[in-house]
Design a protein around this motif. Sequence first.
Motif, short mmCIF file in Angstrom:
data_model
loop_
_atom_site.label_atom_id
_atom_site.label_comp_id
_atom_site.label_asym_id
_atom_site.label_seq_id
_atom_site.Cartn_x
_atom_site.Cartn_y
_atom_site.Cartn_z
N THR A 292 0.28 -2.34 -3.14
CA THR A 292 -0.98 -1.73 -2.75
C THR A 292 -1.45 -0.85 -3.91
O THR A 292 -0.68 -0.49 -4.80
CB THR A 292 -0.82 -0.87 -1.49
OG1 THR A 292 0.03 0.24 -1.79
CG2 THR A 292 -0.23 -1.68 -0.34
N CYS B 13 -2.33 1.16 -14.49
CA CYS B 13 -2.16 0.78 -13.08
C CYS B 13 -2.51 -0.69 -12.88
O CYS B 13 -1.84 -1.40 -12.12
CB CYS B 13 -3.03 1.67 -12.21
SG CYS B 13 -2.72 1.50 -10.45
N GLN C 242 -0.38 3.16 -8.07
CA GLN C 242 -0.74 4.41 -8.71
C GLN C 242 0.45 5.36 -8.77
O GLN C 242 0.69 6.03 -9.79
CB GLN C 242 -1.91 5.06 -7.98
CG GLN C 242 -3.24 4.36 -8.20
CD GLN C 242 -4.37 5.01 -7.42
OE1 GLN C 242 -4.14 5.70 -6.42
NE2 GLN C 242 -5.60 4.77 -7.86
N HIS C 243 1.22 5.44 -7.68
CA HIS C 243 2.40 6.31 -7.65
C HIS C 243 3.41 5.88 -8.70
O HIS C 243 3.92 6.71 -9.47
CB HIS C 243 3.03 6.27 -6.26
CG HIS C 243 4.27 7.08 -6.13
ND1 HIS C 243 4.26 8.40 -5.73
CD2 HIS C 243 5.58 6.78 -6.36
CE1 HIS C 243 5.50 8.86 -5.71
NE2 HIS C 243 6.32 7.90 -6.08
N ASP D 25 -2.26 2.29 -3.73
CA ASP D 25 -1.58 3.59 -3.65
C ASP D 25 -0.18 3.51 -4.25
O ASP D 25 0.25 4.41 -4.99
CB ASP D 25 -1.51 4.07 -2.21
CG ASP D 25 -2.86 4.53 -1.68
OD1 ASP D 25 -3.76 4.77 -2.51
OD2 ASP D 25 -3.00 4.65 -0.45
N HIS D 26 0.57 2.46 -3.91
CA HIS D 26 1.91 2.30 -4.46
C HIS D 26 1.87 2.11 -5.97
O HIS D 26 2.68 2.70 -6.70
CB HIS D 26 2.62 1.11 -3.80
CG HIS D 26 3.19 1.42 -2.46
ND1 HIS D 26 3.92 0.52 -1.72
CD2 HIS D 26 3.16 2.55 -1.72
CE1 HIS D 26 4.30 1.07 -0.58
NE2 HIS D 26 3.86 2.30 -0.55
#
Length: 286
Positions: free
Chosen positions: A182, A171, A187-188, A184-185
């Motif tokens: 971000t 990541c 990680q996705h 979150d993005h």
Amino acid sequence: MTDCGPTQHRFVSQRLSLNYLDWGNPTAPLLLLIHGGQDHARSWDWVARSLRDEWHVVCPDLRGHGDSSWSRDGSYSLPLFVADLAQLVDHLDESPVSIVAHSLGGGIALRYAGLYPELVRKLAVIEGLEILPIDHKPDLPIIESWRTWIEQRRALSARSPHRYATLENACTRMREANPHLTIDHAQHLTIHGLKRNEDGSCNWKFDNYIRALIPIDLSENPEELWRNIQCPVWLVHGADSWAIHPERDGKADHFKHVLVTSCEAAGHWVHHDRFDSFLHDLQAFL
């Protein structure tokens, strides 16, 4: 519609088993979302989820990417990618189709739309006019270009995929490639872009051979294909990207019906870096 994820499907193109995600709503007009190099179909999840109520959204994994098969001989050239796209459209049997495509995916979609203008309704391309492989030098003489490619292939044959000890390490690498992401993005994108090895380490799903694109194009003059596109085209540029603004270098002039947008505070991945404004403008364009 309920907020569930896409279903996974396979189709065969040029003896390869390729993957695509279907977000449902099959009676709606077909919209293809095509990712870029070293990426995967799940990079479109935010866009797909926002558009699925009005469109039949389908996101393919390009050959050598995501959950699609790798080319057996490591062949990755634009003509092969375009043939795969033509096979997918034929497989889905819904046309005309609208397409949103990024980077390498944009180069593929532009060539497809030039070859089959009657099958494309709208085309949005994010930074897809220039496809620059790693260490590519566009002004190399043809002999040097071919020899460089052969040397790259030889080097890649001895290269093992880089392994990451943890998801967090991968990541971090994802955010180094695009600082606009971000957490979150990132990680996705990382979770869906990795495969886990037997020893617990991880490496990216894409085939390393895509780093050495064959030094020939579907046409020595891609502008001829661009001029043959009949549908409206939206060219999206990231102001912080390495790509040249398509109006400054004259590339936009080759399209019959073109809209150009340059997004501030966005790099090569405009659909990630400026998601809200990109989605608003995309919905208006479509």
